[in-house]
Design an enzyme around this catalytic site. Structure first.
Site, mmCIF file in Angstrom:
data_model
loop_
_atom_site.group_PDB
_atom_site.id
_atom_site.type_symbol
_atom_site.label_atom_id
_atom_site.label_comp_id
_atom_site.label_asym_id
_atom_site.label_seq_id
_atom_site.Cartn_x
_atom_site.Cartn_y
_atom_site.Cartn_z
ATOM 1 N N GLU A 197 -3.797 -1.669 32.320
ATOM 2 C CA GLU A 197 -3.542 -2.645 31.252
ATOM 3 C C GLU A 197 -4.126 -2.222 29.897
ATOM 4 O O GLU A 197 -3.633 -2.650 28.855
ATOM 5 C CB GLU A 197 -4.061 -4.026 31.649
ATOM 6 C CG GLU A 197 -3.299 -4.671 32.799
ATOM 7 C CD GLU A 197 -3.717 -4.163 34.178
ATOM 8 O OE1 GLU A 197 -4.545 -3.229 34.260
ATOM 9 O OE2 GLU A 197 -3.212 -4.698 35.188
ATOM 10 N N GLU A 253 3.657 -12.481 38.083
ATOM 11 C CA GLU A 253 4.546 -12.203 36.946
ATOM 12 C C GLU A 253 5.992 -11.997 37.370
ATOM 13 O O GLU A 253 6.899 -12.034 36.537
ATOM 14 C CB GLU A 253 4.072 -10.951 36.176
ATOM 15 C CG GLU A 253 2.744 -11.131 35.458
ATOM 16 C CD GLU A 253 1.584 -11.207 36.420
ATOM 17 O OE1 GLU A 253 1.608 -10.478 37.431
ATOM 18 O OE2 GLU A 253 0.673 -12.022 36.181
ATOM 19 N N HIS A 308 -20.428 0.751 9.790
ATOM 20 C CA HIS A 308 -20.665 1.242 11.145
ATOM 21 C C HIS A 308 -22.131 1.635 11.275
ATOM 22 O O HIS A 308 -22.958 0.810 11.628
ATOM 23 C CB HIS A 308 -19.709 2.417 11.441
ATOM 24 C CG HIS A 308 -19.774 2.924 12.848
ATOM 25 N ND1 HIS A 308 -19.050 3.993 13.284
ATOM 26 C CD2 HIS A 308 -20.482 2.506 13.911
ATOM 27 C CE1 HIS A 308 -19.302 4.216 14.566
ATOM 28 N NE2 HIS A 308 -20.165 3.325 14.958
ATOM 29 N N SER A 357 2.154 -10.147 41.490
ATOM 30 C CA SER A 357 3.019 -11.170 42.079
ATOM 31 C C SER A 357 3.236 -12.353 41.132
ATOM 32 O O SER A 357 4.353 -12.877 41.028
ATOM 33 C CB SER A 357 2.419 -11.641 43.406
ATOM 34 O OG SER A 357 1.055 -11.974 43.217
#
Ligand SMILES: Cc1ncc(C[n+]2csc(CCOP(=O)(O)OP(=O)(O)O)c2C)c(N)n1
Length: 522
Positions: A47, A28, A278, A26
């Site tokens: 997202e 946006e 890593h 809402s």
């Protein structure tokens, strides 16, 4: 007087940020209302997928990209994917809807409390306009910061601001550019050191490809007959991997890097941090007698390096400066190195067979988005990638990049075939990208390598001496059935001829090919 919304839409249109990746709520809707015809809104169903698609699209186009997220919850969902965008240095402009101004302090539902802090430290800049009249300037700042820092930015906008009427704002069309040329003395010094070094070596990072310097790096290496390594943990390929000067991808352990570079007295690193380690392998940072010079345009990369010297400059300007200053060396071998025969599997296809099939069937300009963690060495043995923009990998190792980024790359490079090579573990983190691929008819091939396990974790468990751990087996997944549910046609193949036959057909929309594969180590 124009509304804030109209000024913002027109500004975004003039700057070319007309493809919006988002998942709305809402808060946006007032921004999205009345989008001019030139805009395309790409809906992602989660997202993490929205940001992964935008990351792929930004990397493919080399341009900033607008992302629209829902308040704090949507921003939170996006955060894992954002770790990759930070290290791929993708200029994503994240916007999120905020509650109306009068409701933020009282923490109404969907108020994004401390919105400017939420995405720290991932966002290079984040803000919330101080008043409706400051929305256009803040939006411009978010775009310029993303471009200048080459890093995602975050802007939270109270949704009642969009309909406010304000004076048009001429400052929005400012020109903001970067220029990071080293001075003549710095280039002379570097050229002299390279010329007098006994056994110099070039180490290239993914940024070389991002910056459009792939071909210039090849010219420079050939001009000086310099051996080339790729810096550890690459998210892009900066040099053709079967070129006679290519030595490989450096391993991601401190001691292992210096072992590989042993014998070189000068290590010139372009477009990479030194280094993205890593697995912890203690040892010296550099072999005895070696000096290292890093060229990066990121002051942070320069400042945090544990060894060597750094020059904060554009790698392109340094390559040009060195090419102009240094005479050509006698070229060595010029023929590309043929790939070895593919290893074969006993109970299922060996990943090398899958990669060899890709190499043999896919056009030479195919862009590959890869997220298959236990198959790295098989990949580099079997692939022959000679073009810029051929390889994309999650830059922070955060899974959930591969499926969405393949969609984003295919949208950003409409002329090129795109293949996502995805492990059966990795696929789940971004699986809803299948829906977006189907909905927007994106021509992308997903090849899912199904080995029923988190293969890389098994390898790590061996390395760490922790073999007795739960949570590494993932049997019972059927990606052909899952793809069908999202509207993507899919097949399962179990022999190499069938795989070749499938890969030889040209897709018009998305498709998924599931292949059962044997377990390998990275
Ligand atoms: C978001 C996220 N969660 C968990 C991990 C840890 N992780 C690294 S590799 C891996 C397994 C990936 O499995 P798969 O895609 O099947 O590839 P394989 O190792 O079997 O080749 C996992 C879970 C991660 N890197 N990112």
């Amino acid at each position: 007087m124009p509304t804030v919304r109209r000024i913002a839409h027109e500004f975004l249109e003039r700057r070319g940020l007309t493809t919006i990746f988002g998942n709305p709520g809402s808060n946006e809707l007032p921004f999205l209302a009345g989008l001019p015809d030139g805009f395309t809104y790409v809906l992602g169903l989660h997202e993490g997928v929205v940001v992964g698609m935008a990351d792929g699209y930004a990397q493919a186009t080399g341009r900033p990209v607008l992302v629209n997220l829902h308040a704090a919850a949507g921003s939170g969902n996006a955060m894992g994917a954002l770790t990759n965008a930070v290290y791929s240095r993708s200029p994503l402009v994240l916007t999120a809807g905020q509650q109306v101004r009068s409701a933020i302090g009282l923490e109404a539902m969907l108020a994004n409390v401390d919105a400017t802090q939420l995405m720290r430290p991932l966002a290079g800049w984040s803000g919330e306009p101080s008043c409706p009249g400051d929305v256009p300037r803040s939006l411009a700042q978010a775009v310029f910061e993303a471009e200048l820092q080459r890093r995602p930015t975050y802007l939270s906008v109270p949704y009642d601001d969009w309909s406010a009427e304000i004076d048009d704002n001429p400052v929005l069309d400012r020109t903001v550019r970067r220029g990071l040329s080293p001075d003549e003395g710095q280039l002379d010094d570097l050229a002299r050191r390279l010329d007098t070094a006994r056994n110099p070596v070039l180490v290239l990072g993914g940024d070389i490809d991002t910056l459009g310097l792939f071909e210039r790096a090849v010219s420079f290496a050939e001009h000086r007959a310099l051996p080339v390594w790729v810096a550890p943990s690459p998210h892009r390929l900066p040099f053709p991997n079967r070129h006679p000067l290519f030595r490989g991808v450096l391993p991601a352990g401190i001691g292992s890097v210096s072992a590989e570079l042993d014998g070189h007295d000068l290590v010139l690193v372009l477009g990479a941090p030194v280094f993205r380690y890593h697995q912890h392998v203690p040892g010296p940072f550099l072999p005895e007698g070696a000096t290292l010079v890093q060229v990066t345009d990121d002051p942070g990369e320069a400042a945090r390096a544990p060894m060597g010297e750094s020059l904060v400059a554009s790698a392109g300007a340094v390559l040009d400066g060195l090419l102009a200053r240094l005479p050509a060396r006698e070229p060595g071998e010029t023929a590309f190195v043929p790939n070895p025969a593919a290893a074969t599997g006993e109970r299922a296809l060996h990943p090398e067979q899958v990669f060899a099939a890709l190499r043999e069937t896919q056009p030479a300009d195919t862009a590959y988005v890869v997220e298959s963690t236990s198959t790295n060495s098989a990949w580099w043995r079997q692939m022959d990638l000679r073009r810029p923009g051929s390889y994309f990998w999650p830059a922070a190792g955060g899974l959930g990049f591969g499926m969405p980024a393949a969609v984003g790359v295919a949208m950003g490079l409409p002329g090129r075939p795109v293949v996502g090579v995805i492990g059966d573990g990795s696929a789940n983190y971004g699986i809803t990208a299948l829906w977006t691929a189907a909905r927007y008819r994106v021509p992308v091939t997903f090849v899912i390598l199904r080995n029923g396990t988190y293969g890389a974790l098994r390898w790590f468990a061996d390395l760490l001496g922790t073999t007795d751990v739960p949570g590494t087996e993932i049997p019972g997944l059927d990606f052909a059935a899952i793809a069908a549910g999202y509207g993507v046609p899919a097949t399962t193949v179990s022999d190499v001829d069938d795989l070749h036959a499938q890969l030889k057909t040209t897709p018009t929309g998305p498709r998924l090919i599931q292949v059962d594969t044997e377990l390998t180590t990275p």
